[in-house]
Enzyme design. Structure first.
Site, PDB file in Angstrom:
ATOM      1  N   LYS A 149      -2.448  21.834  15.532  1.00 17.07           N
ATOM      2  CA  LYS A 149      -2.129  23.141  14.947  1.00 17.07           C
ATOM      3  C   LYS A 149      -2.235  23.024  13.433  1.00 17.07           C
ATOM      4  O   LYS A 149      -1.576  22.192  12.823  1.00 17.07           O
ATOM      5  CB  LYS A 149      -0.727  23.573  15.359  1.00 17.07           C
ATOM      6  CG  LYS A 149      -0.332  24.941  14.801  1.00 17.07           C
ATOM      7  CD  LYS A 149       0.858  25.497  15.575  1.00 17.07           C
ATOM      8  CE  LYS A 149       1.312  26.851  15.058  1.00 17.07           C
ATOM      9  NZ  LYS A 149       2.018  26.791  13.789  1.00 17.07           N
TER      10      LYS A 149
ATOM     11  N   PRO B  39       5.531  26.992  18.397  1.00 18.39           N
ATOM     12  CA  PRO B  39       6.556  26.018  18.016  1.00 18.39           C
ATOM     13  C   PRO B  39       7.275  26.532  16.776  1.00 18.39           C
ATOM     14  O   PRO B  39       6.632  26.949  15.820  1.00 18.39           O
ATOM     15  CB  PRO B  39       5.739  24.764  17.680  1.00 18.39           C
ATOM     16  CG  PRO B  39       4.389  25.265  17.271  1.00 18.39           C
ATOM     17  CD  PRO B  39       4.173  26.549  18.037  1.00 18.39           C
ATOM     18  N   MET B  40       8.589  26.529  16.806  1.00 16.49           N
ATOM     19  CA  MET B  40       9.366  26.916  15.623  1.00 16.49           C
ATOM     20  C   MET B  40      10.571  25.989  15.473  1.00 16.49           C
ATOM     21  O   MET B  40      11.437  25.935  16.354  1.00 16.49           O
ATOM     22  CB  MET B  40       9.846  28.370  15.737  1.00 16.49           C
ATOM     23  CG  MET B  40       8.775  29.389  15.435  1.00 16.49           C
ATOM     24  SD  MET B  40       9.436  31.062  15.419  1.00 16.49           S
ATOM     25  CE  MET B  40       9.469  31.439  17.170  1.00 16.49           C
ATOM     26  N   ALA B  41      10.584  25.270  14.353  1.00 16.49           N
ATOM     27  CA  ALA B  41      11.701  24.369  14.077  1.00 16.49           C
ATOM     28  C   ALA B  41      12.985  25.193  14.002  1.00 16.49           C
ATOM     29  O   ALA B  41      13.009  26.266  13.410  1.00 16.49           O
ATOM     30  CB  ALA B  41      11.456  23.639  12.758  1.00 16.49           C
TER      31      ALA B  41
ATOM     32  N   GLN C  35       5.222  19.004  20.281  1.00 16.98           N
ATOM     33  CA  GLN C  35       4.526  18.829  19.003  1.00 16.98           C
ATOM     34  C   GLN C  35       5.117  17.659  18.203  1.00 16.98           C
ATOM     35  O   GLN C  35       6.330  17.542  18.078  1.00 16.98           O
ATOM     36  CB  GLN C  35       4.624  20.103  18.159  1.00 16.98           C
ATOM     37  CG  GLN C  35       3.731  20.033  16.934  1.00 16.98           C
ATOM     38  CD  GLN C  35       3.898  21.219  16.000  1.00 16.98           C
ATOM     39  OE1 GLN C  35       4.950  21.395  15.398  1.00 16.98           O
ATOM     40  NE2 GLN C  35       2.865  22.025  15.879  1.00 16.98           N
TER      41      GLN C  35
ATOM     42  N   GLY D 160      -0.393  34.023  13.942  1.00 12.25           N
ATOM     43  CA  GLY D 160      -0.096  34.732  12.704  1.00 12.25           C
ATOM     44  C   GLY D 160      -0.081  36.228  12.865  1.00 12.25           C
ATOM     45  O   GLY D 160      -1.095  36.845  13.206  1.00 12.25           O
ATOM     46  N   ASP D 161       1.102  36.809  12.695  1.00 10.67           N
ATOM     47  CA  ASP D 161       1.296  38.263  12.645  1.00 10.67           C
ATOM     48  C   ASP D 161       1.033  38.971  13.972  1.00 10.67           C
ATOM     49  O   ASP D 161       0.774  40.177  13.981  1.00 10.67           O
ATOM     50  CB  ASP D 161       0.413  38.894  11.549  1.00 10.67           C
ATOM     51  CG  ASP D 161       0.695  38.298  10.167  1.00 10.67           C
ATOM     52  OD1 ASP D 161       1.784  37.726   9.991  1.00 10.67           O
ATOM     53  OD2 ASP D 161      -0.179  38.404   9.288  1.00 10.67           O
TER      54      ASP D 161
ATOM     55  N   ARG E  78       7.406  34.593  15.048  1.00  9.69           N
ATOM     56  CA  ARG E  78       8.572  35.363  14.593  1.00  9.69           C
ATOM     57  C   ARG E  78       8.820  36.603  15.441  1.00  9.69           C
ATOM     58  O   ARG E  78       9.974  37.002  15.629  1.00  9.69           O
ATOM     59  CB  ARG E  78       8.396  35.728  13.116  1.00  9.69           C
ATOM     60  CG  ARG E  78       8.580  34.513  12.211  1.00  9.69           C
ATOM     61  CD  ARG E  78       8.102  34.802  10.801  1.00  9.69           C
ATOM     62  NE  ARG E  78       6.668  35.079  10.775  1.00  9.69           N
ATOM     63  CZ  ARG E  78       5.999  35.483   9.695  1.00  9.69           C
ATOM     64  NH1 ARG E  78       6.649  35.677   8.574  1.00  9.69           N
ATOM     65  NH2 ARG E  78       4.700  35.679   9.748  1.00  9.69           N
TER      66      ARG E  78
ATOM     67  N   CYS F  89       2.824  22.138   8.676  1.00  7.61           N
ATOM     68  CA  CYS F  89       4.151  22.345   8.098  1.00  7.61           C
ATOM     69  C   CYS F  89       4.087  22.277   6.569  1.00  7.61           C
ATOM     70  O   CYS F  89       3.648  21.284   6.005  1.00  7.61           O
ATOM     71  CB  CYS F  89       5.139  21.316   8.636  1.00  7.61           C
ATOM     72  SG  CYS F  89       6.788  21.567   7.948  1.00  7.61           S
TER      73      CYS F  89
HETATM   74  C1  LIG Z   1      11.393  29.423  11.662  1.00  5.61           C
HETATM   75  C2  LIG Z   1       9.988  28.912  11.861  1.00  5.61           C
HETATM   76  C3  LIG Z   1       9.798  27.601  12.217  1.00  5.61           C
HETATM   77  C4  LIG Z   1       8.491  27.110  12.416  1.00  5.61           C
HETATM   78  N1  LIG Z   1       8.325  25.827  12.839  1.00  5.61           N
HETATM   79  C5  LIG Z   1       7.085  25.379  13.159  1.00  5.61           C
HETATM   80  C6  LIG Z   1       6.894  24.089  13.733  1.00  5.61           C
HETATM   81  O1  LIG Z   1       7.854  23.327  13.987  1.00  5.61           O
HETATM   82  N2  LIG Z   1       5.621  23.706  14.005  1.00  5.61           N
HETATM   83  C7  LIG Z   1       4.533  24.517  13.768  1.00  5.61           C
HETATM   84  O2  LIG Z   1       3.408  24.121  14.032  1.00  5.61           O
HETATM   85  N3  LIG Z   1       4.704  25.754  13.248  1.00  5.61           N
HETATM   86  C8  LIG Z   1       5.940  26.205  12.949  1.00  5.61           C
HETATM   87  N4  LIG Z   1       6.096  27.482  12.475  1.00  5.61           N
HETATM   88  C9  LIG Z   1       4.912  28.352  12.311  1.00  5.61           C
HETATM   89  C10 LIG Z   1       4.702  29.233  13.538  1.00  5.61           C
HETATM   90  O3  LIG Z   1       4.423  28.463  14.685  1.00  5.61           O
HETATM   91  C11 LIG Z   1       3.544  30.240  13.320  1.00  5.61           C
HETATM   92  O4  LIG Z   1       2.325  29.550  13.171  1.00  5.61           O
HETATM   93  C12 LIG Z   1       3.776  31.130  12.111  1.00  5.61           C
HETATM   94  O5  LIG Z   1       5.123  31.578  12.048  1.00  5.61           O
HETATM   95  C13 LIG Z   1       2.866  32.356  12.106  1.00  5.61           C
HETATM   96  O6  LIG Z   1       3.084  33.152  13.239  1.00  5.61           O
HETATM   97  P1  LIG Z   1       3.951  34.535  13.234  1.00  5.61           P
HETATM   98  O7  LIG Z   1       3.316  35.420  12.186  1.00  5.61           O
HETATM   99  O8  LIG Z   1       3.797  35.039  14.642  1.00  5.61           O
HETATM  100  O9  LIG Z   1       5.358  34.192  12.860  1.00  5.61           O
HETATM  101  C14 LIG Z   1       7.366  27.962  12.231  1.00  5.61           C
HETATM  102  C15 LIG Z   1       7.599  29.288  11.862  1.00  5.61           C
HETATM  103  C16 LIG Z   1       8.867  29.771  11.671  1.00  5.61           C
HETATM  104  C17 LIG Z   1       9.057  31.223  11.293  1.00  5.61           C
END
Ligand SMILES: Cc1cc2nc3c(=O)[nH]c(=O)nc-3n(C[C@H](O)[C@H](O)[C@H](O)COP(=O)(O)O)c2cc1C
Length: 354
Positions: free
Chosen positions: A147, A24-26, A78, A209-210, A233, A108
């Protein structure tokens, strides 16, 4: 035993066909992003966080987040909030909209959210977090998942104490992003903590994460014993990374393939958000898609300056004419719009919150 990324696993009765979850990414995880993620190998996709208070107040923009297409399933929607009753009411509506899973945000780190007691703030109020999970699990028949981050402060291990309590309260799976809220997105995700959480609970754990490559996905799964990895990401403007993680071969898309995916994404976003919102929303995606050495840098600048999404599409087609038949093929495979659940087509009782 070698890790098999294409193995199915389950969250309660929901079968997830691969061990790759799209995060999930806002501001990112709109329906177009999720459907694309499923097409490229994600076994489960998630909506961005949706405000339970926004649902309670019938906020139009909030309702816009709750559209579900036939080719998204399994889909987690979510919710965030700090009030058990409002979260339970919102969960009912989300279930009626077609969510296969209700996911609760305990991660968050953004002030606007934490100052209301929601998001990562709940990592410091275990009793309230558990009451929310209990209330939501009692309200819906689909699985409820949570989460979380590791905790609020640097080095916190709050997730290890809270995780088992959330499971006792009714959570069917946990996702851990093992950074603290203070860390935001800096430093590294500490997956040693994910491994500890896996040891402590008897439900599937998703490691977030990562994870940006197949090698990293396998390393994290082997290190932690998690049921699946979550990609956030790394998948921005790069759905091909999901295919690489799923299938094992590094996949370098051609310019035409990049342009075609971006065009379909633009058109779907415009359909979903309306032209005005989509035009602004999409700008960050141009850099994400066209980077990685795929197009020269000034081209991105050029696209960002254009006013309408149709102008962007025409410019992309001019730069990569052979994308046109690919676009046609991709669009032919999309399910008919009437297969989509929109909230205004839901029975009135679903809004009642009762
Ligand atoms: C732009 C952005 C928006 C995000 N929005 C949410 C969200 O709405 N809900 C959530 O649980 N995590 C959110 N996250 C966290 C990601 O789901 C994830 O847990 C975090 O980026 C680590 O993973 P990554 O290293 O693959 O980026 C967001 C991350 C980013 C970068």
């Amino acid at each position: 035993m070698p890790v098999e990324l294409l193995e199915s696993w389950s969250i309660g009765p929901v079968v997830v066909p691969t061990r790759i979850v799209l995060a999930p990414m806002a501001g990112v995880s709109i329906q177009a992003f999720r459907r694309q993620g499923r097409r490229f190998g994600a076994g489960l996709v998630c909506s961005e966080m949706v405000s339970a208070a926004g649902i309670e107040h019938r906020n139009e923009r909030t309702f816009g987040y709750l559209r579900v297409a036939a080719d998204e399933h399994p889909l987690a929607i979510q919710l965030f909030g700090a009030e058990p009753r409002a979260m339970a009411d919102a969960a009912r509506l989300v279930e009626a909209a077609g969510a296969d899973i209700v996911d609760l945000n305990l991660g968050c780190p953004v002030k606007k959210v934490t100052k209301t007691g929601a998001g990562a703030q709940l990592l410091e109020d275990h009793a309230l977090a558990c009451r929310i999970v209990e209330a939501v699990a009692a309200a819906v028949s689909v699985p409820v998942t949570v989460k979380l981050r590791r905790g609020v402060e640097h080095g916190s291990r709050a997730c290890l104490e809270l995780g088992p309590r959330l499971v006792e309260a009714g959570a069917s799976a946990l996702t851990l992003h093992p950074r603290s809220a203070r860390q935001m997105y800096t430093g590294e995700a500490d997956h040693a903590l994910t491994a500890e959480l896996v040891e402590r609970v008897d439900v599937p754990v998703i490691a977030s994460g990562d994870v940006t490559s197949r090698a990293k996905a396998i390393e994290v799964l082997e290190q932690t014993g998690a049921a699946a990895v979550m990609v956030a990401r790394g998948a921005q403007g790069n759905p091909w990374v999901l295919r690489e993680i799923a299938e094992g071969e590094a996949f370098r898309p051609t310019r035409e393939e990049v342009a075609a995916e971006l065009i379909v994404f633009i058109r779907e976003a415009a359909r979903e958000l309306g032209e005005r919102r989509a035009a602004g929303f999409l700008k960050k995606f141009y850099g994400w898609y066209l980077g990685h050495g795929r197009f020269p840098k000034p081209f991105k600048q050029e696209l960002v300056q254009l006013q309408t999404t149709e102008e962007v599409v025409l410019r992309l087609l001019a730069a990569a004419p052979a994308a046109a038949p690919l676009v046609e093929r991709l669009e032919a495979d999309l399910p008919a719009p009437e297969d989509e659940v929109l909230l205004d087509r839901l029975p009135i009782s679903a809004y009642g919150g009762g």
